[in-house]
Design an enzyme around this catalytic site. Structure first.
Site, mmCIF file in Angstrom:
data_model
loop_
_atom_site.group_PDB
_atom_site.id
_atom_site.type_symbol
_atom_site.label_atom_id
_atom_site.label_comp_id
_atom_site.label_asym_id
_atom_site.label_seq_id
_atom_site.Cartn_x
_atom_site.Cartn_y
_atom_site.Cartn_z
ATOM 1 N N CYS A 2 0.825 -1.189 0.000
ATOM 2 C CA CYS A 2 0.000 0.000 0.000
ATOM 3 C C CYS A 2 0.867 1.248 0.000
ATOM 4 C CB CYS A 2 -0.891 0.014 1.247
ATOM 5 S SG CYS A 2 -1.815 -1.505 1.522
ATOM 6 N N ASP A 105 -3.225 -9.336 7.639
ATOM 7 C CA ASP A 105 -2.032 -9.229 8.473
ATOM 8 C C ASP A 105 -1.977 -7.892 9.185
ATOM 9 O OD1 ASP A 105 -1.697 -7.983 5.996
ATOM 10 O OD2 ASP A 105 0.459 -8.306 5.949
ATOM 11 N N SER A 385 11.073 -11.977 -6.265
ATOM 12 C CA SER A 385 12.334 -11.611 -6.905
ATOM 13 C C SER A 385 13.502 -12.282 -6.196
ATOM 14 C CB SER A 385 12.522 -10.086 -6.866
ATOM 15 O OG SER A 385 12.958 -9.664 -5.585
ATOM 16 N N GLY A 386 14.672 -12.217 -6.823
ATOM 17 C CA GLY A 386 15.885 -12.785 -6.236
ATOM 18 C C GLY A 386 16.780 -11.769 -5.576
#
Length: 638
Positions: A2, A105, A385-386
């Protein structure tokens, strides 16, 4: 994922409707970060407003709406990020008597704060966040950023004394009282590093919260305002990376390589599994490099259906890894999508860089990253992603070069070093004696490391009114007090380059199109495990990231694992001489540079002339200037 914003002016006692109107405008400025929902909450008596823009990922129902008030009414939260272990925390809180309305969450984090306090709740969480918390009982505002710095948070005071904060500068700029003057010291950092690290920002009097820190403000601290605020002392660490690294190094890893592989595999499977939780479509960035291939492989191993994977390719073969990414995707049987990008695609995107990145940013890989995020967002809302593997597992060739140069300097006679002393300036980037002086004249490992990552060596000399601003690369306190020189080099990048370049790039590019990016390798458990490993498990001869490559070998054949490292860059030099030349010439117009008064015009024009004449490869120096000029132009149009 957000965007958050807010304002606090205890003495103003602004009317509720005025605060709501300000919140709506600040939220609208960052609407791209959260297009699914908007909310504003006001404490009229305290003069405080919280604004929120929502990208719905977990709990798509109205029960996830923010700002959110705790069940006991004491705490109000505006939260940007994800708490991946919220299920575990929820079970613990349920046992303590908490009741939940939904399954977001955010509600779990708010209950954790109510139960354990801000610091303890942050320490128990595993995720990424930038958060604003208002304590209605104590009249205190808390701002916090996650351990690694995945999510951004700016703050500063307006001319009328209002404290402003938000996920991006654009939210703060909505307030008419914000003094939007350029900070020349931060501009010098942009030219040196390609980015502006926290706690600095491009605007005077506006700061960025540093990774792993929080800021607690009460009315007295608010009243002291900008003139008395010192980020170095008032931003408090709730997670200290140096202490965590020192403890991990001291603890070490008690096992052989096979056991280390098993441990990393288990940790990464859990980290990836936690980040695969979403109530929206999910995929992965796949460049074909070790880190993204490993994350995608572990992700596919835990998915019942083909993972959506995305890559980008260039017509310039030096920068193109798309064929290897496609080969990895075929072996893993992912549902793969590739975008081919050329100079025309860059030409269309470059004018938007200032809006996408909000603050001047000059890592040229911003272009392919932005294109990749645009591609992925057409199909998914979350992408893994890595990011982080290079800084944790010794993935940069410059580490070996820095260690070599530092060792050579230690062996040279002091008399010779004295003759080399003194920074030779920008010509040190061109080879020859100037480069030798620049490298061997460095007095310690930090100076050597700073040389390796500095684009401009002396940017203050080309920016009017600039002084040298210090970063982790200048601060001995950023170095672990145990471990090897290699550990120190990785610590410096973890403290500065990773959060302020790599993660900033991914956050702005992804959030510009309302895409959430998640980085499993930066799960704090993986981070501290990596720090505990000996260098021999990270570097084996000329092989970098030895252990991740060995683990990748459990998922891919050797032919897809063993290959030279390629950077995720763009052929900026070719583009500036080709399709971007007219645009660049307008940004570097001599009259415009003189009227604006930021740069030494003769130096900038001289570099541009040498570059166009193909006398020197100055495109990396010029790109930072161009990105600032484009940003300034965009701000004037707003």
């Amino acid at each position: 994922m957000c965007g958050i914003a807010g304002a606090w002016s205890p003495s103003a006692r602004d009317r509720a409707d005025s605060l709501h109107a300000l919140g709506k405008r600040m939220g609208q400025a960052i609407a791209h970060r959260g297009p699914d929902d908007a909310g504003t909450w006001v404490d009229e008596n305290a003069g405080l407003m919280l604004s929120h823009r929502r990208l719905s990922i977990v709990d798509l129902s109205p029960e996830g709406h923010q700002p959110m008030v705790s069940a006991d009414g004491r705490w109000v939260i505006a939260f940007n990020g994800e708490i991946y272990n919220h299920g575990e925390l929820r079970r613990e809180l349920l046992a303590l008597g908490h009741v939940f309305r939904g399954h977001s969450d955010t509600e779990v984090l708010l209950a954790a704060v109510a139960q354990w306090g801000v610091r303890a709740a942050l320490e128990r969480g595993n995720g990424m966040l930038a958060v604003a918390l208002w304590d209605r009982r104590q009249r205190e505002l808390w701002l916090a950023r996650d351990r690694v710095g995945k999510k951004p948070l700016y703050y500063g005071w307006s001319g009328d004394g209002t404290l402003l904060f938000g996920s991006e500068l654009s939210a703060l700029r909505v307030h008419p009282g914000l003094d939007a003057q350029v900070n020349p010291d931060a501009l010098a950092l942009l030219l040196r590093l390609d980015y502006i690290p926290a706690p600095y920002s491009i605007l005077r009097g506006v700061h960025k919260l540093q990774a792993g820190t929080l800021l607690r403000l009460d009315a007295a601290q608010w009243q002291a305002g900008a003139s008395a605020h010192d980020p170095a002392t008032q931003q408090e660490r709730w997670w200290d990376a140096r202490q965590a690294q020192e403890a991990a190094i001291a603890r070490g890893f008690d096992g052989d390589e096979t056991q280390a592989l098993d441990a990393l595999d288990a940790l990464l499977r859990d980290a990836v599994g936690l980040r695969m939780e979403a109530d929206v479509p999910l995929g992965a960035f796949l460049s074909g490099g070790t880190d993204s291939s490993l994350v995608t492989a572990v992700m596919q191993a835990q998915s019942a259906r083909p993972v959506r994977s995305f890559s980008i390719g260039f017509d310039n073969v030096v920068h193109d890894e798309s064929a290897h990414a496609a080969a990895v995707a075929r072996h893993l049987r992912t549902d793969h999508t590739e975008l081919r990008a050329d100079g025309q695609a860059a030409l269309a995107l470059v004018p938007r860089m200032a809006h996408i990145f909000d603050e001047p940013f000059a890592d040229s890989s911003q272009l392919p990253t932005a294109l990749l995020c645009q591609l992925a967002r057409q199909h998914v809302t979350v992408a893994l992603s890595g990011d982080g593997g290079d800084e944790l597992f010794y993935g940069y060739g410059r580490y070996a070069r820095a260690l070599r140069n530092e060792a050579l300097a230690r062996r040279l006679p002091r008399r010779l070093l004295a003759t080399l002393a003194g920074e030779p300036g920008e010509r040190a980037r061109l080879g020859g004696l100037a480069a030798l002086r620049g490298e061997l004249g460095a007095v310690d490992l930090q100076a050597v490391a700073r040389n390796r990552i500095s684009r401009w060596r002396r940017p203050e000399t080309v920016i009017h009114g600039a002084r040298r601003a210090l970063t982790a690369y200048d601060d001995p306190a950023a170095l672990p007090r145990n471990g090897t020189p290699a550990d120190a080099l990785m610590a410096l990048d973890f403290a500065c380059y990773l959060p302020e370049d790599i993660l900033t790039k991914v956050d702005r590019a992804s959030m510009a199109v309302a895409l959430e990016a998640r980085a499993p390798l930066l799960d704090w458990r993986v981070v501290e495990f990596a720090w505990s490993l000996p260098l021999s498990m990270k570097r084996r001869g000329d092989t970098l990231k030895h252990l991740p490559k060995q683990l990748l070998g459990r998922y891919l054949p050797e032919s897809l694992v063993v290959r030279p490292k390629s950077g995720f860059g763009a052929p900026v030099g070719d583009w500036l001489r080709g399709p971007l030349r007219e645009w660049a010439e307008a940004q570097l117009d001599e009259r415009r540079l003189r009227e604006e008064g930021h740069f030494d015009v003769a130096t900038i024009r001289g570099l541009w002339g040498e570059f166009l004449g193909e006398q020197r490869k100055w495109h990396t120096h010029l790109w930072g200037v161009l990105m600032f000029q484009a940003w300034r132009e965009a701000q004037l149009r707003q």
